[in-house]
Design a protein around this motif. Structure first.
Motif, short mmCIF file in Angstrom:
data_model
loop_
_atom_site.label_atom_id
_atom_site.label_comp_id
_atom_site.label_asym_id
_atom_site.label_seq_id
_atom_site.Cartn_x
_atom_site.Cartn_y
_atom_site.Cartn_z
N THR A 66 61.43 58.70 64.87
CA THR A 66 60.61 58.88 63.84
C THR A 66 61.46 60.42 63.11
O THR A 66 61.20 60.87 62.20
N GLU B 169 56.12 55.55 49.88
CA GLU B 169 55.62 54.01 50.31
C GLU B 169 56.82 54.15 51.14
O GLU B 169 56.91 53.52 52.49
N GLU C 283 56.74 55.67 54.57
CA GLU C 283 55.07 55.57 55.77
C GLU C 283 55.49 54.00 56.08
O GLU C 283 54.90 53.46 57.35
N LYS C 284 56.16 53.38 54.82
CA LYS C 284 56.53 51.75 55.51
C LYS C 284 57.44 52.02 56.90
O LYS C 284 56.83 50.81 58.16
N THR C 285 58.26 52.72 57.07
CA THR C 285 59.54 52.62 57.62
C THR C 285 58.66 53.22 58.78
O THR C 285 59.20 52.51 59.78
N TYR C 286 58.06 54.39 58.84
CA TYR C 286 57.51 54.55 60.17
C TYR C 286 56.39 53.79 60.65
O TYR C 286 56.39 54.02 61.94
N GLU C 287 56.00 52.97 60.12
CA GLU C 287 54.41 52.06 61.51
C GLU C 287 55.78 51.73 61.59
O GLU C 287 55.39 50.64 62.89
N ALA C 288 56.59 50.75 60.96
CA ALA C 288 57.44 49.73 61.85
C ALA C 288 58.04 50.17 63.02
O ALA C 288 58.67 49.88 63.71
N ASP D 278 55.74 40.98 64.45
CA ASP D 278 54.95 40.66 62.87
C ASP D 278 54.85 39.26 63.55
O ASP D 278 55.43 38.46 62.88
N GLU E 62 57.26 52.71 64.88
CA GLU E 62 56.02 53.12 65.78
C GLU E 62 55.30 51.56 66.74
O GLU E 62 55.54 52.02 67.76
N ARG E 63 55.65 50.83 66.05
CA ARG E 63 55.12 49.44 65.63
C ARG E 63 56.32 49.10 67.07
O ARG E 63 56.33 48.12 68.52
N ARG F 14 47.92 43.67 50.12
CA ARG F 14 47.22 43.56 50.93
C ARG F 14 45.75 42.88 49.91
O ARG F 14 45.78 42.59 48.95
#
Length: 897
Positions: free
Chosen positions: A584, A616, A619-624, A633, A626-627, A675
């Motif tokens: 990150t 965008e 945020e999507k890459t950061y979420e991936a 998925d 962190e996951r 969403r």
């Protein structure tokens, strides 16, 4: 400076006894013929390699000879014959004997009040002759009192009078002017004049660009141009009561070397300005794109492997401009320094620092400049002390640093103390100002020799406003603005991420060096990554920091490329990018570097739309990241959950059967890309449309400066092409589009749109017209081709000539599992998106996603395509056919409108 032409140098036959009206036609004809021959001769001398100084001298002498001959003719036969009733002076640039081919010719008729009637007749005769010859002549008719009154009121008029040169007329009046006017104008209120010229210079630099390194510099008024030299000389002449450079030299104000440098500066700029005037056919001081290329060829530059001829020329121009700016700044400071000397005891106490450095009047100074030779590492210490104390470097210290740059060698660059000082500067607040000083003094080029390869490096396009080195420094400033909270309200996420960075100095180093490879030619990211390996070793970075620095330089274009030209709703794309980032902290740094890079290119490059896309992707890459487990998925479970939420939200309003039918028709790509609340909103537009042709919902997003359109309709051939045509006809820019066709033939198109100026269109009447046109086209009542044709006939004006590069088409079959990705690089024009989408429709190609990215006058449009069977296009022959058709359409004159 050429001598004023000889008074006996008669150019034209004239009968002074004949009436003026009879003599004038013959004089005018002779003067026109002579002037044409002289101009042709001088231009030929210029083309054959005449220096700037030689051509300026010849032009000045040509006008002097013309002026003397016509003045002599005009003064003959005046009422009340006698001595000449006035003295004719050249003023301004003509007064300095510095005429370029299309320069203004400024004259002053100096007279005594009692001779006014005669002078009015004389001036009218002479001026109308000159104007009929097509010369740009400015004039004034003044007495001594007029001159003094004007000079007292207007600093520009006072300055012009400093550049007076006697041409002809009454020698007695010339002596009177010199005694009663010139000396008073030059010698009175010296401090007021100096203060006024300093302020005037600051205003001029702001107006014409506060950097030497502008895309299309003004060689007269811009920083590092002719006016900088003139301003410095005016200050010196007023301060030291001199009338010329020669007198400044004789009085010891200027050295022999300084006068030679000034002469060389003028010669270089005059040669360019001469060619610029000859090319333009008019007075022109702006180095526009189209002229840059021609001047480069004229000066003998040729394309090579490293750079085109025009970029080599502009790099040399900027190098010259920096030298002019530095030299004239020294001269300005020489005058100002004398005015700032303390007058009373205890005024501004001196504060002693280490190694002989001290602070006086908010400037860092050094007691013995020679200490720099004894201990070279103090060169870096000077910048650190300036930074710590929050003071500027004195002119004397700057000069000492420049004179000791030769001491910076590889031993200096590897010195641990030197590098510790450098990193302390990077860690401190406001380090960009110190880096600007390092760059200005060329210290940065010596300390990081790879940086010298991008020093004044030009990219000849409309996109890059500044040279590569200045762009890199501006990018550092953008990061500092985040830390200082300047973007806290408008860019809260970027501000938060910036304040969360652990090693700020490493981020700034990456930003400073991100374009270092541009000095090596193409593929600058890869070449820059290789260069920073060596730089990191010299600076003593550890292995982890070195690797991260190299990674950031290598990948500094990735986030802009992916966010602006790839489908961010593709989970595989996000996972691939997250795997590349690994950590990150690296993602955060690259996010910030990408922002700074885009912001520092120029005022028209960053947009809120691009910022939204970049955020965008982050945020999507950061979420991936962190996951952690990218494959964890459960997509099928996400689809089921999403359908359940949508059903629950809509069943009461629209009934179980209708909602379930709509959900069954949706593909997984659509359901995974949006969403639940977005899908609910899309379905409401569709259900409310009923059997109508069109459902349209417009949502304005002021903070992002674009509007979101939800278009609901039934699928028809070439649907997106029709939508694009209607938008083009109404002068609405499509920034991005996602196109969904469900199994039941229902279409949902999601468009992000803005005005051509990048602003929200909030006029209800305009949107009503869009809806009316769209409905008419979809119902077949209006042909979209006629709408676009009318729009093009209204004109599409490109303000300036820009470099044109050929249209380029690139295909990528790896980035997406289901689509062939097509990148189209071409020049912007009305209806461009319509032309592209119409071509795809004619070739039976289906568009899934469209991303539109405009860089000033160029676009990089991306489309996700499938063939008529819903498959990728992989056959080479078919791809070649698509490329050929697109290029034919985009490069055709008829498509431009």
């Amino acid at each position: 400076m050429p001598q004023t032409a000889n008074a006996d140098d008669r150019l034209f036959d004239d009968n002074p006894r004949a009436p003026w009206d009879e003599r004038r036609p013959a004089l005018l004809q002779q003067a026109k013929s002579w002037l044409a021959d002289e101009r042709k001769r001088i231009e030929q001398a210029h083309r054959q390699g005449g220096s700037g100084t030689e051509v300026v001298n010849q032009l000045t002498l040509m006008v002097d000879r013309l002026m003397l001959s016509l003045f002599r003719a005009a003064v003959s036969g005046l009422p009340g014959e006698g001595p000449s009733p006035c003295a004719l002076f050249a003023i301004g640039g003509y007064g300095r004997a510095e005429l370029n081919p299309k320069s203004d010719i400024d004259l002053m008729f100096y007279y005594r009040a009692r001779d006014r009637a005669q002078v009015e007749v004389l001036s009218e005769r002479l001026l109308y002759l000159l104007w009929d010859l097509g010369l740009e002549v400015g004039y004034s008719v003044r007495t001594g009192d007029d001159c003094l009154e004007m000079a007292a009121r207007d600093i520009t008029a006072r300055t012009a009078l400093l550049d007076t040169r006697f041409l002809c007329g009454s020698p007695e009046l010339c002596r009177e002017f010199d005694r009663n006017v010139y000396r008073q104008v030059r010698d009175r209120n010296t401090k007021s004049f100096i203060r006024g010229k300093v302020e005037e210079r600051e205003v001029r630099i702001r107006k014409y660009g506060s950097s030497v390194f502008l895309l299309e510099p003004n060689i007269k008024e811009g920083e590092g141009g002719l006016r900088d030299i003139h301003s410095a000389l005016w200050l010196l002449m007023v301060k030291y009561k001199c009338r010329s450079i020669r007198e400044l030299l004789h009085k010891g104000v200027l050295t022999e070397e300084e006068t030679k440098r000034i002469a060389a500066f003028l010669d270089y700029l005059w040669r360019i300005r001469n060619e610029l005037h000859f090319l333009s056919g008019r007075k022109n001081d702006q180095l526009h794109f189209d002229k840059q290329e021609k001047i480069a060829r004229f000066l003998g530059y040729r394309d090579n492997r490293k750079a085109p001829a025009v970029e080599q020329f502009m790099q040399d121009y900027y190098l010259h401009a920096t030298q002019v700016e530095h030299e004239t700044s020294l001269l300005f400071n020489r005058v100002l320094e004398r005015d700032r000397r303390p007058t009373g005891f205890g005024y501004f106490p001196r504060r002693e620092l280490e190694h002989g450095f001290y602070v006086l009047r908010d400037e860092l100074r050094i007691a013995r400049p020679e200490v720099l030779a004894e201990e070279p590492r103090l060169l870096m210490r000077a910048f650190l002390l300036s930074h710590r104390q929050g003071v500027t470097l004195s002119v004397a210290l700057k000069t000492a640093i420049r004179e000791h740059l030769h001491l910076i060698n590889d031993h200096f660059r590897r010195d641990r103390q030197v590098n510790r000082d450098f990193f302390e500067i990077l860690r401190g607040k406001g380090c960009s100002a110190v880096l600007r000083d390092m760059h200005h003094l060329r210290f940065l080029n010596r300390y990081i020799p790879e940086f010298e390869r991008i020093y004044c490096k030009v990219q000849h396009d409309a996109y890059h406003i500044y040279t590569v080195d200045i762009h890199s420094l501006f990018a550092v400033e953008e990061i500092e603005k985040l830390w200082q909270g300047e973007y806290a309200e408008s860019k809260p996420l970027l501000t938060s991420v910036a304040n969360d960075i652990e090693k700020r100095e490493l981020l700034l180093l990456a930003v400073l060096l991100h374009d270092i490879g541009k000095g090596e030619g193409k593929n600058h990211s890869e070449k820059g990554a290789v260069l920073v390996r060596t730089i990191a070793r010299r600076l003593g970075l550890n292995k982890e920091d070195s690797s991260r620095l190299e990674f950031l330089v290598l990948h500094h274009l990735d986030m802009a490329h992916i966010s602006q030209r790839r489908d961010l709703h593709d989970p595989l794309l996000i996972e691939q990018f997250a795997r590349t980032m690994e950590m990150t902290e690296t993602l955060k740094m690259l996010f910030l570097l990408t922002f700074a890079d885009l912001k520092a290119v120029g005022p028209d490059v960053w947009s809120e739309w691009k910022g939204f896309l970049l955020q965008e992707l982050y945020e999507k890459t950061y979420e991936a990241l962190e996951r952690g487990n990218f494959t964890a998925d459960a997509r099928s479970e996400r689809v089921r959950n999403r359908k359940r939420k949508v059903f629950d939200a809509l069943v009461e309003d629209y009934g179980e059967r209708r909602v379930k039918t709509a959900l069954r028709a949706m593909g997984n790509r659509y359901l995974l890309s949006h969403r639940s609340h977005e899908i609910i909103e899309h379905l409401r537009v569709t259900f409310e449309r009923g059997k109508d042709t069109l459902g349209l919902k417009i949502e304005h997003l002021p903070d992002r400066k674009y509007s979101q359109l939800i278009i609901s309709t039934l699928d028809t051939p070439g649907l997106f092409s029709k939508i694009a045509g209607v938008m083009a006809a109404n002068r609405i820019n499509i920034l991005g589009a996602r196109i969904y066709t469900h199994a039941d033939g229902e279409v949902i198109d999601l468009l992000q749109v803005a005005s051509s100026a990048g602003e929200i269109i909030d006029s209800p009447a305009r949107w009503s017209k869009v809806e009316e046109d769209l409905r008419a086209v979809l119902e077949g009542r209006v042909r979209v081709e006629s709408l676009v044709g009318k729009s093009r006939s209204r004109g599409f004006v490109v303000e300036k000539a820009r470099p044109r590069y050929p249209t380029r088409i690139e295909f990528d079959n790896r980035i997406s599992m289901n689509y062939t990705v097509v990148d189209i690089f071409t020049h912007d024009k009305v209806g461009l998106l319509y032309d592209i989408t119409r071509t795809f429709n004619e070739m039976n190609l289906y568009i899934g996603v469209s991303k539109i990215s405009t860089k000033v006058d160029q676009v990089a449009d991306t489309f996700y395509l499938q063939d008529i069977f819903g498959q990728k296009i992989t056959e080479g022959q078919r791809l070649d056919e698509i490329r050929a058709r697109l290029i034919a359409v985009l490069d055709s004159e008829s498509a431009e409108g």
